[in-house]
Design a protein around this motif. Structure first.
Motif, PDB file in Angstrom:
ATOM      1  N   ALA A 468       0.769  -1.283   0.125  1.00 34.48           N
ATOM      2  CA  ALA A 468      -0.071  -0.090   0.064  1.00 34.48           C
ATOM      3  C   ALA A 468       0.839   1.194   0.138  1.00 34.48           C
ATOM      4  N   THR A 469       1.790   1.232   0.886  1.00 36.37           N
ATOM      5  CA  THR A 469       2.792   2.343   0.889  1.00 36.37           C
ATOM      6  C   THR A 469       3.546   2.614  -0.487  1.00 36.37           C
ATOM      7  N   LEU A 470       4.042   1.543  -0.999  1.00 36.02           N
ATOM      8  CA  LEU A 470       4.627   1.658  -2.263  1.00 36.02           C
ATOM      9  C   LEU A 470       3.629   2.307  -3.388  1.00 36.02           C
ATOM     10  N   THR A 471       2.593   1.680  -3.312  1.00 40.15           N
ATOM     11  CA  THR A 471       1.543   1.996  -4.537  1.00 40.15           C
ATOM     12  C   THR A 471       1.327   3.625  -4.289  1.00 40.15           C
ATOM     13  N   ASP A 472       1.119   4.195  -3.071  1.00 39.00           N
ATOM     14  CA  ASP A 472       1.111   5.431  -3.097  1.00 39.00           C
ATOM     15  C   ASP A 472       2.286   6.256  -3.605  1.00 39.00           C
ATOM     16  N   MET A 473       3.472   5.731  -3.396  1.00 41.02           N
ATOM     17  CA  MET A 473       4.556   6.397  -4.091  1.00 41.02           C
ATOM     18  C   MET A 473       4.468   6.225  -5.489  1.00 41.02           C
ATOM     19  N   LEU A 474       3.922   5.233  -6.077  1.00 40.50           N
ATOM     20  CA  LEU A 474       4.164   5.138  -7.639  1.00 40.50           C
ATOM     21  C   LEU A 474       3.084   5.946  -8.055  1.00 40.50           C
ATOM     22  N   VAL A 475       1.928   5.992  -7.588  1.00 36.86           N
ATOM     23  CA  VAL A 475       0.894   7.159  -7.963  1.00 36.86           C
ATOM     24  C   VAL A 475       1.369   8.450  -7.914  1.00 36.86           C
ATOM     25  N   SER A 476       2.324   8.809  -6.892  1.00 36.34           N
ATOM     26  CA  SER A 476       2.912  10.201  -7.043  1.00 36.34           C
ATOM     27  C   SER A 476       3.810  10.528  -8.395  1.00 36.34           C
ATOM     28  N   VAL A 477       4.508   9.231  -8.658  1.00 33.70           N
ATOM     29  CA  VAL A 477       5.274   9.342  -9.894  1.00 33.70           C
ATOM     30  C   VAL A 477       4.492   9.658 -10.808  1.00 33.70           C
ATOM     31  N   VAL A 478       3.196   9.174 -11.306  1.00 35.21           N
ATOM     32  CA  VAL A 478       2.552   9.301 -12.355  1.00 35.21           C
ATOM     33  C   VAL A 478       1.911  10.729 -12.312  1.00 35.21           C
ATOM     34  N   GLU A 479       1.492  11.319 -10.967  1.00 33.96           N
ATOM     35  CA  GLU A 479       0.963  12.495 -10.691  1.00 33.96           C
ATOM     36  C   GLU A 479       1.927  13.566 -10.912  1.00 33.96           C
ATOM     37  N   GLY A 489      -8.952  11.703 -13.568  1.00 38.93           N
ATOM     38  CA  GLY A 489     -10.074  10.959 -12.715  1.00 38.93           C
ATOM     39  C   GLY A 489      -9.690   9.696 -12.343  1.00 38.93           C
ATOM     40  N   TYR A 490      -8.594   9.277 -12.634  1.00 37.71           N
ATOM     41  CA  TYR A 490      -8.228   7.885 -12.082  1.00 37.71           C
ATOM     42  C   TYR A 490      -6.628   8.131 -11.527  1.00 37.71           C
ATOM     43  N   ARG A 491      -6.624   7.390 -10.215  1.00 39.80           N
ATOM     44  CA  ARG A 491      -5.222   7.192  -9.711  1.00 39.80           C
ATOM     45  C   ARG A 491      -4.674   5.934 -10.236  1.00 39.80           C
ATOM     46  N   LEU A 492      -3.419   6.360 -10.891  1.00 36.46           N
ATOM     47  CA  LEU A 492      -2.814   5.008 -11.705  1.00 36.46           C
ATOM     48  C   LEU A 492      -1.062   5.038 -10.880  1.00 36.46           C
ATOM     49  N   ALA A 493      -0.695   4.072 -10.720  1.00 37.98           N
ATOM     50  CA  ALA A 493       0.796   3.848 -10.337  1.00 37.98           C
ATOM     51  C   ALA A 493       1.536   3.400 -11.390  1.00 37.98           C
ATOM     52  N   GLY A 494       2.759   3.735 -11.188  1.00 34.30           N
ATOM     53  CA  GLY A 494       3.630   3.326 -12.361  1.00 34.30           C
ATOM     54  C   GLY A 494       5.149   3.751 -12.114  1.00 34.30           C
ATOM     55  N   LYS A 495       6.106   3.330 -13.061  1.00 33.95           N
ATOM     56  CA  LYS A 495       7.360   3.778 -12.948  1.00 33.95           C
ATOM     57  C   LYS A 495       7.911   3.477 -14.553  1.00 33.95           C
ATOM     58  N   GLU A 524      -6.753   2.038  -6.140  1.00 32.57           N
ATOM     59  CA  GLU A 524      -7.639   1.755  -4.765  1.00 32.57           C
ATOM     60  C   GLU A 524      -7.765   0.152  -5.112  1.00 32.57           C
ATOM     61  N   ASP A 525      -8.051  -0.492  -6.231  1.00 35.26           N
ATOM     62  CA  ASP A 525      -8.592  -1.654  -6.401  1.00 35.26           C
ATOM     63  C   ASP A 525      -8.234  -2.150  -7.835  1.00 35.26           C
ATOM     64  N   PRO A 526      -6.577  -2.319  -7.947  1.00 35.72           N
ATOM     65  CA  PRO A 526      -6.327  -2.882  -9.278  1.00 35.72           C
ATOM     66  C   PRO A 526      -6.805  -3.870 -10.149  1.00 35.72           C
TER      67      PRO A 526
END
Length: 573
Positions: A468-479, A489-495, A524-526
Motif C-alpha cells: 500500500a505504501t509503495l503504491t502511493d509512491m508510484l501514484v505520486s510518480v504518475v501525478e 479522474g483515475y489514480r494510476l501507479a507506475g514507473k 484503490e482496487d487494481p
C-alpha cells in the motif's frame, strides 16, 4: 547276406538317421526362433496378412478466448473413400445400387465411378478430395458403407490471423509445435480411432462388416485472453513502433488478482495460417523469452524490499548530488541532475540512481538478493503455462564475477536480465497487496486442469502495508513527473525504465536504449497491470517519452472497457 552287405546297410541307416536328426534339430531351432524369439514379429506379420487397419483421425480441439470467440479451429473437410475389394465382392444388384446412389450425390457419371471402383485394389481408394457438408450427410444417410464412406480430414484455421500468434502458436506436419498448440498438443489432439478389415474373404460372408473403434476428439481450450484487449494492445504496439521507427517491442496486460493474462503482444510476429513464411526465430514469444536489462522499473522492487524490512520508511531522506562513488565506481543519474535531499517517493519520482543505490546499501547485500531472487523471482521461471520460458539472470554473491558494485547496478536494473513476464508478475504482486499469483493463459481445458500446476497464489513477497505504501509512491510518480501516463479522474501507479543496452564488448552506449513503463490501476482496487517495452526507439529515448504514452492509451481504453468508475467515485463507496 554277406558281412560286407550288412555293413553297407548299417552305414546307410546311420547316414539316414543322422540326416533325420539334423533336419529335426533345424526344425526345432526354427520353431524356437518363430515361437519365442520372433513371436511378436511373426504375430504382426500374420495379422497384417489377415487384416487391414485404417486410422480414423480425431477432431483437434478448438481454442477460444475468455468470451468464447474462436481463436483456433479445425474446419471440416470431408473426403470420399471407396473400398474396391468390398465393392467387387458384392452381388450385381448391390453394385448397381451403390453406383446409382453415390454417383448422383457425388456429381459423377455412373460409368466413371464404376470404372474406378472395379479397377481399384485394396480397401482404400480416394474418390473425391472434398465435398460439401450437405453431400456428406446424404452419403452417410444412404448407407453405402463400407463400399463408399466419408473420411474427415480437418484443416487448422486461425480466424484472427497474426493476432495473438505467439500465444496460440501452431503445430507442424511433424507434430512439433510452439505456443498453446505445442504445450497442450496432447490434450488438443485427442485419440485416433481405427477401422479394422478382417480376412481375405472380406465382403463374402466372412467379416463383411469392419470393426470400428471410434476416435476420441481433442479437448477444447479456453484462454484467459480477451480478444478485444489483445487487439487494443497490438494496435498500440504497432503505432508506437511506427512512431519510434523501430521494429521490436512487447506489451503484457495481466489481472494482478488472478495472474490471468488478458493480452500479450510482441513484434516481430507471424500469421500461424502461414507460419512457414517467416524465419524460425520469429516464433519465439518475446514475453517469455526476450530477457533484457530492465533499467529503472526495477527500482520498484528495490524500494519494496527496503520498506518491507523496515530499513527505511517513507520519511527517510537521502542526499542526491547527481553522482556518487560506490566501491570505486562512479554512479550517476540518467539525466545527470542533482536532486538534493530527497525522500523514497522522490527517488522514484526523479528516478534517482544515486538515491536508489543508497537505499540498496542500507538494505544490505543479503536482504537485497533474498528479495530479488526468492521473493520476486528474478532469475527464475514464473511457471507460466507456455513452452520455452527462459529464466533471465542475476549474478549473486558467491557467483563467479560478482563484486560489490553489482549491488549498486542491480538496484537500478542494469547488469541483470528479466523477461517481460517476470517483471509483470513481480509488480503485479505489489498491486495485489503483496501476494504473487502464478501467471497463466489457459482458463480451462475441457475435462482437465487449467495448467500443469494450476493457477493460484505462489507466495507473499511483501507485507500488505508495504504494498500500500509503495503504491502511493508510484501514484505520486504518475501525478508529478511522468504525467505522460496520467488518465484524468483515475489514480494510476507506475514507473519508467530507460535501460542501456549491453554491448558484446566494451561499454554501454548512451545512444541505444530500451524504453519501458510498468503500471497498474486503479490504485484503490487494481484491475490490470500493463508493461510496455519498446526496443531501440529512434525518435525519443526515455521510458517517459516512449512507453508511458502507450500505457496511458491502453489504460484509458481499459478503464472504459471494464466499466471502472473514476477513483473519486470508488473512494466514496
Amino acid at each position: 547276406m554277406t558281412v560286407a552287405t550288412i555293413e553297407t546297410h548299417r552305414r546307410r541307416l546311420l547316414l539316414v538317421a543322422t540326416l533325420l536328426l539334423a533336419v529335426g534339430l533345424v526344425l526345432t531351432i526354427r520353431l524356437v526362433q518363430w515361437q519365442v524369439l520372433e513371436h511378436e514379429q511373426m504375430r504382426a506379420l500374420a495379422e497384417a496378412q489377415h487384416s487391414t487397419k485404417i486410422e480414423i483421425s480425431p477432431r483437434r480441439g478448438t481454442i477460444r478466448d475468455r468470451n468464447g470467440r474462436v481463436l483456433a479451429i479445425s474446419l471440416r473437410n470431408d473426403q470420399v473413400i471407396g473400398d474396391p475389394d468390398f465393392f467387387k465382392a458384392q452381388m450385381p444388384k448391390a453394385k448397381d445400387y451403390i453406383i446409382s446412389t453415390a454417383a448422383t450425390i457425388l456429381d459423377m457419371t455412373p460409368g466413371d465411378l464404376r470404372a474406378r471402383l472395379e479397377s481399384g485394389e485394396g480397401h482404400y481408394l480416394k474418390l473425391k478430395n472434398s465435398i460439401p457438408i450437405t453431400a456428406s450427410k446424404k452419403l452417410n444417410d444412404a448407407g453405402l458403407s463400407p463400399a463408399i464412406v466419408i473420411e474427415r480430414q480437418d484443416r487448422r484455421v486461425y480466424p484472427s490471423g497474426a493476432l495473438l500468434a505467439h500465444t496460440l502458436g501452431f503445430i507442424n506436419s511433424r507434430g512439433e509445435g510452439v505456443g498453446i498448440e505445442g504445450s497442450y498438443n496432447q490434450q488438443l489432439s485427442g485419440v485416433p480411432g481405427f477401422k479394422l478389415f478382417e480376412g481375405e474373404n472380406y465382403g463374402q460372408g466372412l467379416g463383411n462388416v469392419p470393426s470400428i473403434t471410434p476416435a476420441q476428439d481433442g479437448a477444447d481450450i479456453t484462454l484467459t485472453v480477451d480478444l478485444n484487449i489483445q487487439y487494443m494492445a497490438e494496435r498500440e504496439l504497432e503505432r508506437a513502433l511506427a512512431a519510434e521507427k523501430t521494429l521490436t517491442g512487447t506489451i503484457v496486460i495481466m489481472n494482478p488478482k488472478t495472474g490471468e493474462i488478458l493480452a500479450m503482444a510482441g513484434r516481430p510476429t507471424f500469421d500461424p495460417n502461414q507460419y512457414d513464411n517467416v524465419p524460425v526465430s520469429v516464433y519465439n514469444n518475446p514475453v517469455i523469452s526476450a530477457a533484457w536489462e530492465p533499467g529503472s522499473i526495477v527500482k520498484i522492487l528495490t524500494m519494496a524490499a527496503a520498506l518491507d524490512t523496515g530499513k527505511i520508511s517513507p520519511r527517510s531522506t537521502f542526499v542526491d548530488r547527481g553522482s556518487m562513488t560506490y566501491h570505486h565506481m562512479i554512479i550517476t543519474n540518467m539525466d545527470k541532475k542533482a536532486n538534493g535531499t530527497i525522500t523514497p517517493a522522490q527517488i522514484l519520482q526523479y528516478s534517482s540512481n544515486v538515491g536508489i543505490v543508497q537505499v540498496a546499501d542500507v538494505l544490505s547485500t543479503t536482504a537485497f538478493y533474498t528479495y530479488m531472487r526468492a521473493n520476486f523471482g528474478i532469475g527464475s521461471r514464473t511457471g507460466i503455462d507456455l513452452p520455452f520460458e527462459v529464466e533471465g539472470s542475476i549474478r549473486l554473491p558467491g557467483d563467479p564475477g560478482w563484486n560489490p558494485v553489482d549491488l549498486a547496478t542491480h538496484s537500478y536494473g542494469q547488469g541483470m536480465a528479466v523477461t517481460p513476464i517476470q517483471m509483470t508478475t513481480a509488480v503485479a504482486a505489489i498491486a495485489n497487496k503483496g501476494i504473487m499469483m502464478r501467471p497463466h493463459v489457459v482458463a480451462g481445458v475441457q475435462g482437465g486442469l487449467e495448467s500443469p500446476e494450476g493457477p493460484g497464489p505462489l507466495r507473499r513477497v511483501v507485507k500488505s502495508e508495504t504494498a500500500a505504501t509503495l503504491t502511493d509512491m508510484l501514484v505520486s510518480v504518475v501525478e508529478t513527473t511522468v504525467t505522460q501516463a496520467r488518465v484524468p479522474g483515475y489514480r494510476l501507479a507506475g514507473k519508467t525504465g530507460t535501460a542501456l543496452i549491453p554491448p558484446p564488448e566494451g561499454t554501454y552506449s548512451p545512444d541505444e536504449t530500451i524504453a519501458s513503463f510498468i503500471g497498474y490501476g486503479p490504485a484503490e482496487d487494481p484491475r490490470f497491470v500493463i508493461l510496455v517495452r519498446i526496443d531501440r526507439p529512434q525518435v525519443h529515448q526515455t521510458g517517459a517519452d516512449v512507453a508511458a504514452p502507450v500505457f496511458r492509451n491502453i489504460a484509458q481504453w481499459l478503464l472504459a472497457y471494464l466499466k471502472i468508475p473514476p477513483s473519486d467515485q470508488q473512494t466514496r463507496r
